[in-house]
Design a protein around this motif. Structure first.
Motif, PDB file in Angstrom:
ATOM      1  N   CYS A  71       0.859  -1.194   0.000  1.00 37.95           N
ATOM      2  CA  CYS A  71       0.000   0.000   0.000  1.00 37.95           C
ATOM      3  C   CYS A  71       0.892   1.240   0.000  1.00 37.95           C
ATOM      4  CB  CYS A  71      -0.849   0.043   1.275  1.00 37.95           C
ATOM      5  SG  CYS A  71      -2.281  -1.053   1.268  1.00 37.95           S
ATOM      6  N   VAL A  72       0.288   2.344  -0.272  1.00 39.62           N
ATOM      7  CA  VAL A  72       0.978   3.630  -0.120  1.00 39.62           C
ATOM      8  C   VAL A  72       0.348   4.315   1.091  1.00 39.62           C
ATOM      9  CG1 VAL A  72       1.448   5.878  -1.142  1.00 39.62           C
ATOM     10  CG2 VAL A  72       1.453   3.828  -2.571  1.00 39.62           C
ATOM     11  N   SER A 132       5.860   3.377   0.909  1.00 39.13           N
ATOM     12  CA  SER A 132       5.307   2.120   0.440  1.00 39.13           C
ATOM     13  C   SER A 132       5.402   1.162   1.628  1.00 39.13           C
ATOM     14  CB  SER A 132       6.144   1.607  -0.732  1.00 39.13           C
ATOM     15  OG  SER A 132       5.621   0.386  -1.187  1.00 39.13           O
ATOM     16  N   VAL A 133       4.276   0.587   1.998  1.00 38.52           N
ATOM     17  CA  VAL A 133       4.236  -0.237   3.214  1.00 38.52           C
ATOM     18  C   VAL A 133       3.450  -1.516   2.979  1.00 38.52           C
ATOM     19  CG1 VAL A 133       4.358   1.726   4.808  1.00 38.52           C
ATOM     20  CG2 VAL A 133       2.130   0.912   4.023  1.00 38.52           C
ATOM     21  N   ASN A 134       3.626  -2.429   3.862  1.00 39.00           N
ATOM     22  CA  ASN A 134       2.745  -3.571   3.964  1.00 39.00           C
ATOM     23  C   ASN A 134       1.425  -3.048   4.536  1.00 39.00           C
ATOM     24  OD1 ASN A 134       1.345  -5.827   5.094  1.00 39.00           O
ATOM     25  ND2 ASN A 134       3.250  -7.006   5.012  1.00 39.00           N
ATOM     26  N   THR A 180       8.297  -3.023   6.988  1.00 37.12           N
ATOM     27  CA  THR A 180       7.070  -3.813   6.822  1.00 37.12           C
ATOM     28  C   THR A 180       7.036  -4.547   5.488  1.00 37.12           C
ATOM     29  OG1 THR A 180       5.817  -2.002   5.802  1.00 37.12           O
ATOM     30  CG2 THR A 180       5.773  -2.133   8.213  1.00 37.12           C
ATOM     31  N   LEU A 181       7.764  -4.014   4.515  1.00 38.18           N
ATOM     32  CA  LEU A 181       7.730  -4.628   3.188  1.00 38.18           C
ATOM     33  C   LEU A 181       8.332  -6.032   3.181  1.00 38.18           C
ATOM     34  CD1 LEU A 181       8.713  -1.505   1.047  1.00 38.18           C
ATOM     35  CD2 LEU A 181       6.441  -2.508   1.339  1.00 38.18           C
ATOM     36  N   ILE A 186      -4.319   5.598   3.658  1.00 36.17           N
ATOM     37  CA  ILE A 186      -3.615   4.474   3.055  1.00 36.17           C
ATOM     38  C   ILE A 186      -4.429   3.978   1.874  1.00 36.17           C
ATOM     39  CG2 ILE A 186      -4.657   2.785   4.651  1.00 36.17           C
ATOM     40  CD1 ILE A 186      -1.827   1.393   4.603  1.00 36.17           C
ATOM     41  N   ARG A 187      -3.726   3.637   0.833  1.00 39.54           N
ATOM     42  CA  ARG A 187      -4.427   3.120  -0.344  1.00 39.54           C
ATOM     43  C   ARG A 187      -3.538   2.110  -1.078  1.00 39.54           C
ATOM     44  NH1 ARG A 187      -1.996   5.667  -4.508  1.00 39.54           N
ATOM     45  NH2 ARG A 187      -0.980   7.633  -4.026  1.00 39.54           N
TER      46      ARG A 187
END
Lengths: 192, 348
Positions: free
Chosen positions: A144-145, A155-157, A170-171, B347-348
């Motif tokens: 996700c962003v 950018s993350v989990n 988290t990635l 979040i998206r």
């Protein structure tokens, strides 16, 4: 959406079907038949994707984010298994899976290919052996962003954006799983 | 305690901000309810109690390991205590404990003045700075905690990584001066500079006089408050009587200074619960270390964030729905929420 476990034919059921197909449809070179062995929706990876949808967290403004929205699908991976009988005791197993897709994951379409052979140690017994291989069908979780305001956009989990670790860490925990690539099946059946 | 002052500058006195006293004249320290309330606590004898450094030197690790070396007294009992916001436990469960951040507690670590309290680890008898240091370390147990005795007046030195400065004291002088007229010691000058440049999160106890930040009380003003107004990474911290929830909103503690009408203060003012009924410790002195701990915890997640960004994160995520009759002139930005400060905006 249909219940997953109930839709997946167990290997025992499939095995019996396979044996039945070979046993009841003697083939000749001129008479190659193809039988539907199994059809089901869902898979272990499909289940795993669904389980990622459990839980959620609050955003900064207090609104609740449910994981379910990201790991929900309207179409469960459909698997069709077929047997093309070559001789009375051998056949080619083949099939495909349609794959499935949610907003934050995908299960790729898959192809299955293998063979089945059987022998009769005694008139009333059957020993069957099959080997199948699956190509594709990988489960891939998408990131996700996350916008953390002044702290930046990362950018993350999706599942760990608020509940675990530094964003970049988290990635490492994105799910990337492969299906069972090889399936070996051995069956001995005695009729009495 | 008299702080240094230069010629033609007003004389400043520092006061702890752990309680409100109506009898300030002739008194150097603001003692009062904090000390009185704890008298009923089950301590054997105040005279027999060891100070924190001595206790640490004797036995460390729950008393099971005793050594002869001098051990820094900061206690890092890693347990969620009843006086803490539930947010703290949630953050810890997620792994945030302040690692990589340094909290420098500028306070009294050398005077003979001690008082009793209990942060849930047993009744202790400590100096003011030892209390605030302990509290910050309990909120952010993995943070590096440094002690800076404010009687030294030397400049505060920053460590590598995120720096958080905890100021649970005020600098009082006769009302009416302009901040620019104050001859700051190197200590306060460095702190004010760090807050202005955004070099460190500066968590400043709002004060215990039931006036607006920087307001006049007994003909005096806290000029450290005034000097920090409008500074990028300064946060004024007021005290709530309890930790607020949506079902049981909290209200400002009766003694706590409030934000007032200045938008610059309102936008940098937070409140947190100071549950003195559980600890025997009252005052905004014990509000500031909570924010210091929160800042360290946030810094352990956002390792590249600047002090100003962390300050803004805390300010922008404060809750107003957990407060009785929220009003910016009272509560500023609202009650600090650690869980929301750690969460995304979207979040998206």
């Amino acid at each position: 959406m249909r219940e997953r476990s109930g839709n997946r034919g167990g290997s025992r059921t499939t095995a019996l079907l396979l044996s039945a197909c070979l046993g009841t449809s003697p083939a000749t070179a001129q008479d190659i038949t193809t039988s539907l062995v199994d059809i089901h929706q869902g898979s272990p990876l499909s289940d795993r994707a669904r389980s990622l949808g459990d839980g959620g967290y609050e955003l900064q403004n207090g609104s609740w984010v449910s994981f379910n929205q990201w790991y929900h699908t309207n179409w469960l991976d459909l698997h069709v298994d077929l047997l093309t009988q070559l001789t009375e005791n051998t056949g080619i197993l083949w099939g495909f899976g349609t794959g499935e897709k949610g907003e934050k994951y995908s299960v790729e379409p898959s192809l299955k290919l293998g063979f089945l052979t059987q022998t009769h140690p005694t008139p009333k017994s059957t020993l069957s052996f099959s080997l199948t291989s699956t190509i594709g069908g990988n489960l891939t979780e998408k990131p996700c962003v996350a916008n953390y305001g002044d702290l930046g956009i990362y950018s993350v989990n999706c599942r760990l954006a608020a509940t675990d670790m530094a964003p970049e860490e988290t990635l490492k925990y994105l799910v990337n799983a492969k299906p069972e690539s090889m399936h070996l099946w051995l069956n001995y059946r005695v009729t009495f | 305690m008299k702080k240094s002052s230069r010629s033609r500058s007003p004389r400043l006195s520092s006061y702890f901000l752990f309680d409100r006293s109506k009898n300030m004249s002739g008194s150097r320290w603001k003692f009062g309810l904090a000390a009185l309330a704890i008298l009923s606590a089950p301590i054997a004898s105040a005279q027999e109690a060891l100070d924190a450094d001595e206790m640490a030197a004797l036995c460390h690790g729950g008393g099971s390991i005793c050594v002869s070396a001098k051990i820094p007294a900061a206690r890092t009992t890693q347990a969620v205590q009843s006086w803490m916001s539930p947010d703290v436990g949630a953050a810890w469960a997620a792994g945030y404990k302040g690692k990589g951040a340094t909290i420098t507690v500028v306070d009294d670590f050398s005077s003979s003045s001690r008082f009793s309290g209990n942060f849930g680890v047993g009744v202790q008898y400590q100096r003011h700075g030892e209390w605030t240091r302990e509290e910050a370390s309990m909120i952010a147990p993995s943070a590096t905690i440094k002690s800076k005795d404010f009687s030294t007046s030397s400049a505060v030195r920053l460590a590598r990584g995120l720096n958080v400065l905890n100021l649970s004291y005020g600098m009082y002088a006769t009302q009416g001066y302009n901040v620019s007229q104050i001859g700051w010691s190197a200590e306060e000058a460095s702190i004010i500079s760090y807050a202005g440049k955004g070099s460190a999160v500066v968590s400043k106890a709002a004060g215990n006089d039931s006036v607006a930040v920087g307001g006049v009380t007994g003909g005096r003003q806290d000029y450290l408050d005034l000097a920090l107004i409008g500074k990028a990474s300064a946060i004024f911290v007021g005290a709530l009587a309890t930790n607020g929830t949506t079902s049981t909103p909290a209200q400002l503690a009766w003694y706590s200074n409030y934000a007032g009408s200045d938008p610059l203060v309102q936008s940098h003012f937070l409140v947190v619960g100071v549950e003195g009924d559980k600890t025997g410790l009252y005052g905004t002195s014990f509000a500031a270390p909570i924010i210091s701990g929160y800042a360290a915890v946030i810094g352990s997640k956002f390792t590249k964030a600047t002090p100003t960004q962390i300050t803004n994160d805390l300010l922008n995520t404060a809750r107003t729905d957990t407060l009785v009759n929220y009003n910016a002139s009272v509560y500023g930005k609202g009650e600090a929420s650690l869980s929301r400060a750690l969460a995304p905006v979207s979040i998206r």
